[in-house]
Design a protein around this motif. Sequence first.
Motif, PDB file in Angstrom:
ATOM      1  N   GLN A  12       2.487 -11.084 -11.838  1.00 59.72           N
ATOM      2  CA  GLN A  12       3.825 -10.725 -12.317  1.00 59.72           C
ATOM      3  C   GLN A  12       3.802  -9.385 -13.042  1.00 59.72           C
ATOM      4  OE1 GLN A  12       4.585 -14.299 -14.583  1.00 59.72           O
ATOM      5  NE2 GLN A  12       5.923 -15.126 -12.990  1.00 59.72           N
ATOM      6  N   LYS A  13       2.779  -9.179 -13.840  1.00 61.50           N
ATOM      7  CA  LYS A  13       2.654  -7.917 -14.561  1.00 61.50           C
ATOM      8  C   LYS A  13       2.465  -6.757 -13.590  1.00 61.50           C
ATOM      9  CE  LYS A  13       0.299  -5.516 -18.235  1.00 61.50           C
ATOM     10  NZ  LYS A  13      -0.638  -5.505 -19.304  1.00 61.50           N
ATOM     11  N   VAL A  14       1.646  -6.942 -12.582  1.00 59.00           N
ATOM     12  CA  VAL A  14       1.431  -5.900 -11.573  1.00 59.00           C
ATOM     13  C   VAL A  14       2.744  -5.588 -10.853  1.00 59.00           C
ATOM     14  CG1 VAL A  14       0.280  -5.395  -9.368  1.00 59.00           C
ATOM     15  CG2 VAL A  14      -1.027  -6.341 -11.270  1.00 59.00           C
ATOM     16  N   ALA A  15       3.500  -6.614 -10.508  1.00 63.61           N
ATOM     17  CA  ALA A  15       4.781  -6.399  -9.819  1.00 63.61           C
ATOM     18  C   ALA A  15       5.735  -5.591 -10.699  1.00 63.61           C
ATOM     19  CB  ALA A  15       5.401  -7.734  -9.434  1.00 63.61           C
ATOM     20  N   ARG A  16       5.780  -5.888 -11.982  1.00 62.98           N
ATOM     21  CA  ARG A  16       6.634  -5.122 -12.902  1.00 62.98           C
ATOM     22  C   ARG A  16       6.163  -3.668 -12.988  1.00 62.98           C
ATOM     23  NH1 ARG A  16       6.609 -10.027 -15.683  1.00 62.98           N
ATOM     24  NH2 ARG A  16       4.879  -9.400 -17.011  1.00 62.98           N
ATOM     25  N   CYS A  17       4.864  -3.468 -13.070  1.00 65.98           N
ATOM     26  CA  CYS A  17       4.316  -2.108 -13.136  1.00 65.98           C
ATOM     27  C   CYS A  17       4.624  -1.327 -11.867  1.00 65.98           C
ATOM     28  CB  CYS A  17       2.807  -2.145 -13.379  1.00 65.98           C
ATOM     29  SG  CYS A  17       2.342  -2.663 -15.031  1.00 65.98           S
ATOM     30  N   ARG A  18       4.509  -1.965 -10.704  1.00 71.88           N
ATOM     31  CA  ARG A  18       4.830  -1.296  -9.445  1.00 71.88           C
ATOM     32  C   ARG A  18       6.296  -0.875  -9.423  1.00 71.88           C
ATOM     33  NH1 ARG A  18       1.623  -5.458  -6.212  1.00 71.88           N
ATOM     34  NH2 ARG A  18      -0.369  -4.405  -5.941  1.00 71.88           N
ATOM     35  N   LEU A  35      -4.679   9.087  -4.110  1.00 71.96           N
ATOM     36  CA  LEU A  35      -5.295   9.022  -2.782  1.00 71.96           C
ATOM     37  C   LEU A  35      -6.461   9.988  -2.648  1.00 71.96           C
ATOM     38  CD1 LEU A  35      -2.117   8.781  -0.535  1.00 71.96           C
ATOM     39  CD2 LEU A  35      -3.764   6.949  -1.011  1.00 71.96           C
ATOM     40  N   SER A  36      -6.417  11.094  -3.374  1.00 71.75           N
ATOM     41  CA  SER A  36      -7.480  12.101  -3.327  1.00 71.75           C
ATOM     42  C   SER A  36      -8.576  11.844  -4.348  1.00 71.75           C
ATOM     43  CB  SER A  36      -6.883  13.491  -3.592  1.00 71.75           C
ATOM     44  OG  SER A  36      -5.901  13.786  -2.636  1.00 71.75           O
ATOM     45  N   TRP A  41     -10.531   2.395  -7.375  1.00 74.60           N
ATOM     46  CA  TRP A  41      -9.390   1.657  -7.932  1.00 74.60           C
ATOM     47  C   TRP A  41      -8.100   2.438  -7.761  1.00 74.60           C
ATOM     48  CZ3 TRP A  41      -9.350  -3.302  -8.867  1.00 74.60           C
ATOM     49  CH2 TRP A  41     -10.557  -3.950  -9.136  1.00 74.60           C
ATOM     50  N   ASP A  42      -8.135   3.760  -8.010  1.00 75.92           N
ATOM     51  CA  ASP A  42      -6.940   4.583  -7.831  1.00 75.92           C
ATOM     52  C   ASP A  42      -6.491   4.574  -6.375  1.00 75.92           C
ATOM     53  OD1 ASP A  42      -6.625   5.321 -10.478  1.00 75.92           O
ATOM     54  OD2 ASP A  42      -7.577   7.278 -10.249  1.00 75.92           O
ATOM     55  N   ARG A  43      -7.431   4.805  -5.472  1.00 78.65           N
ATOM     56  CA  ARG A  43      -7.081   4.810  -4.045  1.00 78.65           C
ATOM     57  C   ARG A  43      -6.534   3.466  -3.597  1.00 78.65           C
ATOM     58  NH1 ARG A  43     -11.590   8.031  -0.487  1.00 78.65           N
ATOM     59  NH2 ARG A  43     -11.015  10.095  -1.233  1.00 78.65           N
ATOM     60  N   SER A  44      -7.210   2.427  -3.994  1.00 78.33           N
ATOM     61  CA  SER A  44      -6.788   1.089  -3.594  1.00 78.33           C
ATOM     62  C   SER A  44      -5.384   0.774  -4.096  1.00 78.33           C
ATOM     63  CB  SER A  44      -7.793   0.059  -4.123  1.00 78.33           C
ATOM     64  OG  SER A  44      -7.403  -1.238  -3.752  1.00 78.33           O
ATOM     65  N   ALA A  45      -5.115   1.096  -5.350  1.00 72.47           N
ATOM     66  CA  ALA A  45      -3.790   0.841  -5.927  1.00 72.47           C
ATOM     67  C   ALA A  45      -2.728   1.665  -5.209  1.00 72.47           C
ATOM     68  CB  ALA A  45      -3.797   1.129  -7.425  1.00 72.47           C
ATOM     69  N   ALA A  46      -3.036   2.932  -4.905  1.00 74.86           N
ATOM     70  CA  ALA A  46      -2.075   3.796  -4.219  1.00 74.86           C
ATOM     71  C   ALA A  46      -1.780   3.283  -2.806  1.00 74.86           C
ATOM     72  CB  ALA A  46      -2.604   5.225  -4.162  1.00 74.86           C
ATOM     73  N   LEU A  47      -2.807   2.860  -2.100  1.00 75.42           N
ATOM     74  CA  LEU A  47      -2.605   2.360  -0.739  1.00 75.42           C
ATOM     75  C   LEU A  47      -1.806   1.065  -0.734  1.00 75.42           C
ATOM     76  CD1 LEU A  47      -6.106   3.258   0.675  1.00 75.42           C
ATOM     77  CD2 LEU A  47      -3.909   4.225   1.424  1.00 75.42           C
ATOM     78  N   GLU A  48      -2.080   0.192  -1.677  1.00 74.11           N
ATOM     79  CA  GLU A  48      -1.313  -1.047  -1.774  1.00 74.11           C
ATOM     80  C   GLU A  48       0.138  -0.742  -2.147  1.00 74.11           C
ATOM     81  OE1 GLU A  48      -0.487  -5.214  -1.732  1.00 74.11           O
ATOM     82  OE2 GLU A  48      -1.938  -3.908  -0.739  1.00 74.11           O
ATOM     83  N   ALA A  74      -9.932   2.791   6.128  1.00 68.97           N
ATOM     84  CA  ALA A  74      -9.155   2.779   7.369  1.00 68.97           C
ATOM     85  C   ALA A  74      -8.069   1.706   7.379  1.00 68.97           C
ATOM     86  CB  ALA A  74     -10.081   2.605   8.562  1.00 68.97           C
ATOM     87  N   LEU A  75      -8.410   0.487   7.087  1.00 66.48           N
ATOM     88  CA  LEU A  75      -7.432  -0.601   7.196  1.00 66.48           C
ATOM     89  C   LEU A  75      -6.271  -0.441   6.220  1.00 66.48           C
ATOM     90  CD1 LEU A  75      -6.539  -3.183   8.558  1.00 66.48           C
ATOM     91  CD2 LEU A  75      -7.978  -4.447   6.960  1.00 66.48           C
ATOM     92  N   PRO A  76      -6.498  -0.234   4.921  1.00 66.22           N
ATOM     93  CA  PRO A  76      -5.338  -0.096   4.041  1.00 66.22           C
ATOM     94  C   PRO A  76      -4.511   1.165   4.335  1.00 66.22           C
ATOM     95  CG  PRO A  76      -7.380   0.159   2.782  1.00 66.22           C
ATOM     96  CD  PRO A  76      -7.756  -0.274   4.164  1.00 66.22           C
ATOM     97  N   ALA A  77      -5.149   2.236   4.774  1.00 63.31           N
ATOM     98  CA  ALA A  77      -4.394   3.450   5.128  1.00 63.31           C
ATOM     99  C   ALA A  77      -3.527   3.178   6.358  1.00 63.31           C
ATOM    100  CB  ALA A  77      -5.342   4.609   5.376  1.00 63.31           C
ATOM    101  N   ARG A  78      -4.072   2.483   7.323  1.00 61.25           N
ATOM    102  CA  ARG A  78      -3.307   2.141   8.531  1.00 61.25           C
ATOM    103  C   ARG A  78      -2.128   1.242   8.190  1.00 61.25           C
ATOM    104  NH1 ARG A  78      -8.063   1.417  12.961  1.00 61.25           N
ATOM    105  NH2 ARG A  78      -6.386   0.778  14.326  1.00 61.25           N
TER     106      ARG A  78
END
Length: 156
Positions: A12-18, A35-36, A41-48, A74-78
């Motif tokens: 729930q907290k993550v959803a509010r932050c997003r 992304l760069s 963690w930064d890349r993963s959060a940005a891709l999600e 590859a998979l999260p970017a796709r």
Amino acid sequence: MEEWRALVAAEQKVARCRAEVNQLPSRADLLAKALSSSSAWDRSAALEFLRLFPEDVPKLLDLLVDLSLSHGWALPAREAIRAARKEIDPSQFARVAVECLSDGEVEDYLRLADVLVEADAWEALSGVIDKAAESSDPEIRQASRSFIESYGDMLP
């Protein structure tokens, strides 16, 4: 049961932050930096985030296509690209795809073709096929012929 409640509260907290990040005027710049970043963690959060809120995907397409060619991302970017496929200008997609293959190897061509097929980016795939056909590498030229056999009916 306590662990489950903690997980739900965290989600729930993550959803509010997003939702808050989605309102930021500098959101695209923030996502480009993430992304760069060398931080997984930064890349993963940005891709999600981009998978869930794909509005900025067209602005970040060059970074996302580049990540879609990497093994780890590859998979999260796709998935982020696929989420915005209808909002991406076909000519922009074609330009970005061909630019990403400047020194491409056959695996890059194959991965990129998969991304483009998943995103219904037929104009971009046509550009990749043309570039592959001009390659001095016989494996890449063979990949071009395989793409035509597999997707020729879908190409513009």
